[in-house]
Design a protein around this motif. Sequence first.
Motif, PDB file in Angstrom:
ATOM      1  N   CYS A   1      12.446  26.534 -27.031  1.00 23.69           N
ATOM      2  CA  CYS A   1      12.322  25.928 -25.619  1.00 23.69           C
ATOM      3  C   CYS A   1      10.777  25.419 -25.547  1.00 23.69           C
ATOM      4  N   ARG A   2      10.505  24.389 -24.656  1.00 21.73           N
ATOM      5  CA  ARG A   2       9.282  23.996 -24.477  1.00 21.73           C
ATOM      6  C   ARG A   2       8.317  24.895 -23.655  1.00 21.73           C
TER       7      ARG A   2
ATOM      8  N   CYS B   1      15.395  22.568 -20.911  1.00 21.53           N
ATOM      9  CA  CYS B   1      14.272  21.947 -21.214  1.00 21.53           C
ATOM     10  C   CYS B   1      14.413  20.681 -22.453  1.00 21.53           C
ATOM     11  N   ARG B   2      15.311  20.914 -23.247  1.00 18.82           N
ATOM     12  CA  ARG B   2      16.011  19.879 -24.160  1.00 18.82           C
ATOM     13  C   ARG B   2      14.699  19.722 -25.095  1.00 18.82           C
ATOM     14  N   PRO B   3      14.379  20.580 -25.854  1.00 21.54           N
ATOM     15  CA  PRO B   3      13.179  20.682 -26.729  1.00 21.54           C
ATOM     16  C   PRO B   3      13.302  19.775 -28.010  1.00 21.54           C
ATOM     17  N   GLU B   4      14.674  19.383 -28.243  1.00 25.28           N
ATOM     18  CA  GLU B   4      15.009  18.683 -29.669  1.00 25.28           C
ATOM     19  C   GLU B   4      14.856  17.189 -29.345  1.00 25.28           C
ATOM     20  N   LEU B   5      14.948  16.923 -27.919  1.00 20.61           N
ATOM     21  CA  LEU B   5      14.453  15.451 -27.808  1.00 20.61           C
ATOM     22  C   LEU B   5      13.057  14.960 -28.389  1.00 20.61           C
ATOM     23  N   LEU B   6      13.194  13.974 -29.089  1.00 20.51           N
ATOM     24  CA  LEU B   6      11.867  13.298 -29.611  1.00 20.51           C
ATOM     25  C   LEU B   6      10.764  12.803 -28.466  1.00 20.51           C
TER      26      LEU B   6
ATOM     27  N   VAL C   1       4.121  31.529 -19.524  1.00 22.06           N
ATOM     28  CA  VAL C   1       4.250  32.307 -18.534  1.00 22.06           C
ATOM     29  C   VAL C   1       4.004  31.434 -17.138  1.00 22.06           C
ATOM     30  N   THR C   2       3.041  30.395 -17.154  1.00 23.61           N
ATOM     31  CA  THR C   2       2.755  29.471 -16.266  1.00 23.61           C
ATOM     32  C   THR C   2       3.628  28.121 -16.380  1.00 23.61           C
ATOM     33  N   CYS C   3       4.460  28.200 -17.360  1.00 23.09           N
ATOM     34  CA  CYS C   3       5.410  26.754 -17.538  1.00 23.09           C
ATOM     35  C   CYS C   3       4.519  25.587 -17.504  1.00 23.09           C
ATOM     36  N   ASP C   4       3.469  25.581 -18.268  1.00 19.21           N
ATOM     37  CA  ASP C   4       2.498  24.484 -18.249  1.00 19.21           C
ATOM     38  C   ASP C   4       2.810  23.278 -19.095  1.00 19.21           C
ATOM     39  N   HIS C   5       3.207  22.170 -18.570  1.00 20.55           N
ATOM     40  CA  HIS C   5       3.500  20.920 -19.226  1.00 20.55           C
ATOM     41  C   HIS C   5       2.489  20.494 -20.240  1.00 20.55           C
ATOM     42  N   SER C   6       1.454  20.698 -19.904  1.00 20.90           N
ATOM     43  CA  SER C   6       0.538  20.018 -20.899  1.00 20.90           C
ATOM     44  C   SER C   6       0.609  20.605 -22.310  1.00 20.90           C
ATOM     45  N   PHE C   7       1.009  21.589 -22.403  1.00 17.94           N
ATOM     46  CA  PHE C   7       1.414  22.219 -23.793  1.00 17.94           C
ATOM     47  C   PHE C   7       2.847  21.602 -24.510  1.00 17.94           C
ATOM     48  N   ASP C   8       3.317  20.949 -23.907  1.00 13.01           N
ATOM     49  CA  ASP C   8       4.722  20.470 -24.400  1.00 13.01           C
ATOM     50  C   ASP C   8       4.440  19.397 -25.371  1.00 13.01           C
ATOM     51  N   GLY C   9       5.176  19.632 -26.410  1.00 11.04           N
ATOM     52  CA  GLY C   9       5.054  18.880 -27.696  1.00 11.04           C
ATOM     53  C   GLY C   9       3.741  19.329 -28.566  1.00 11.04           C
ATOM     54  N   LYS C  10       2.935  20.336 -28.140  1.00  3.25           N
ATOM     55  CA  LYS C  10       2.050  20.995 -28.841  1.00  3.25           C
ATOM     56  C   LYS C  10       2.751  21.963 -29.809  1.00  3.25           C
TER      57      LYS C  10
ATOM     58  N   ASP D   1       7.472  14.063 -25.706  1.00  5.84           N
ATOM     59  CA  ASP D   1       6.489  15.161 -25.526  1.00  5.84           C
ATOM     60  C   ASP D   1       6.856  16.270 -24.356  1.00  5.84           C
ATOM     61  N   SER D   2       7.450  15.416 -23.297  1.00  8.87           N
ATOM     62  CA  SER D   2       7.968  16.195 -22.212  1.00  8.87           C
ATOM     63  C   SER D   2       9.312  15.772 -21.990  1.00  8.87           C
ATOM     64  N   TYR D   3       9.890  16.697 -21.094  1.00  9.43           N
ATOM     65  CA  TYR D   3      11.291  16.363 -20.808  1.00  9.43           C
ATOM     66  C   TYR D   3      11.326  17.080 -19.301  1.00  9.43           C
ATOM     67  N   ASP D   4      11.816  16.268 -18.326  1.00 11.85           N
ATOM     68  CA  ASP D   4      11.785  16.552 -16.804  1.00 11.85           C
ATOM     69  C   ASP D   4      13.239  16.115 -16.633  1.00 11.85           C
ATOM     70  N   PRO D   5      14.337  17.292 -16.511  1.00 18.43           N
ATOM     71  CA  PRO D   5      15.544  17.013 -15.988  1.00 18.43           C
ATOM     72  C   PRO D   5      15.508  16.400 -14.739  1.00 18.43           C
ATOM     73  N   GLN D   6      14.640  16.399 -13.923  1.00 21.13           N
ATOM     74  CA  GLN D   6      14.854  15.731 -12.533  1.00 21.13           C
ATOM     75  C   GLN D   6      15.045  14.027 -12.801  1.00 21.13           C
ATOM     76  N   GLN D   7      14.035  13.792 -13.849  1.00 19.47           N
ATOM     77  CA  GLN D   7      13.969  12.289 -14.282  1.00 19.47           C
ATOM     78  C   GLN D   7      15.191  11.811 -14.682  1.00 19.47           C
ATOM     79  N   GLU D   8      15.945  12.605 -15.555  1.00 22.12           N
ATOM     80  CA  GLU D   8      17.397  12.486 -15.883  1.00 22.12           C
ATOM     81  C   GLU D   8      18.141  12.053 -14.709  1.00 22.12           C
ATOM     82  N   ILE D   9      18.213  13.012 -13.835  1.00 20.97           N
ATOM     83  CA  ILE D   9      18.894  12.639 -12.533  1.00 20.97           C
ATOM     84  C   ILE D   9      18.724  11.442 -11.949  1.00 20.97           C
TER      85      ILE D   9
END
Length: 195
Positions: A38-39, A72-77, A17-26, A79-87
Amino acid sequence: MESNNLFSLEEKWEAIVTCDHSFDGKFFYAVKTTGIFCRPSCKSKTPHYKNICFFNHAREAVQQGFRPCKRCRPELLIDSYDPQQEIVEKTKLFLEKNYEEKITLDTIAVIIGVSPYHLSRTFKEHTGTSPHEYLEQLRIQKAKNLLMNTDHNVTEICFQIGYKNLSSFYKHFKKSCGCSPHQFRLNQKKSKPPV
C-alpha cells in the motif's frame, strides 16, 4: 525490515497510522500476512507493526511477490492516488459522452458504481458544482460552440444538446451567458472581423 534512509522506521509507522498523504510516493509498505502492499495514506485497516516491511519503490514490492492494494492503487505511476478523484473523472467522462441524453443522478451512480448521495457529495467536494450543474455548463458550452460555428437554428441546437424544451434551454443559457442564444449568435457575428 528494509529501511528507507530518508525516514526513520518510527516516521514511516506514524505516516501509516495517520494515513499521511505527504509520504505517498516516498515509500510503500507491505503486509506480510495479506501479501498486499500500500501507500502510506491507504485507508485500509492499520496492520500490526511486526507484519509490515517497507519499500522505496512499488516495483520492489512487486518483485518480492506482493500484490498492489485495490483501494490505494500503489502500482500507479503517480505520487498519490485519490479514489474519490476517480469517481469525479469517471462522472465527467460519462457526462461529456452522453450530455445530449436524459441523465439523472441515479443513472450516473449506477454507471459509476456508487450511491447517488456519495456521488453527489464527492463530485461537489472536488469540483465545487453538482453533477447536474456540471452537465448544464457542458450543454451550454456545446450550445455556444454550435451557435458560433453552425447555421443550425436555436430549436435544433436546443434538442441536439439534450434539452427537452426551449424554455428550459433559454433559462439556462441566459443564466450562464447573460443573453438569449439568438443575441449571443448576433454578438459573435458582430465581433468577428470581416474576411
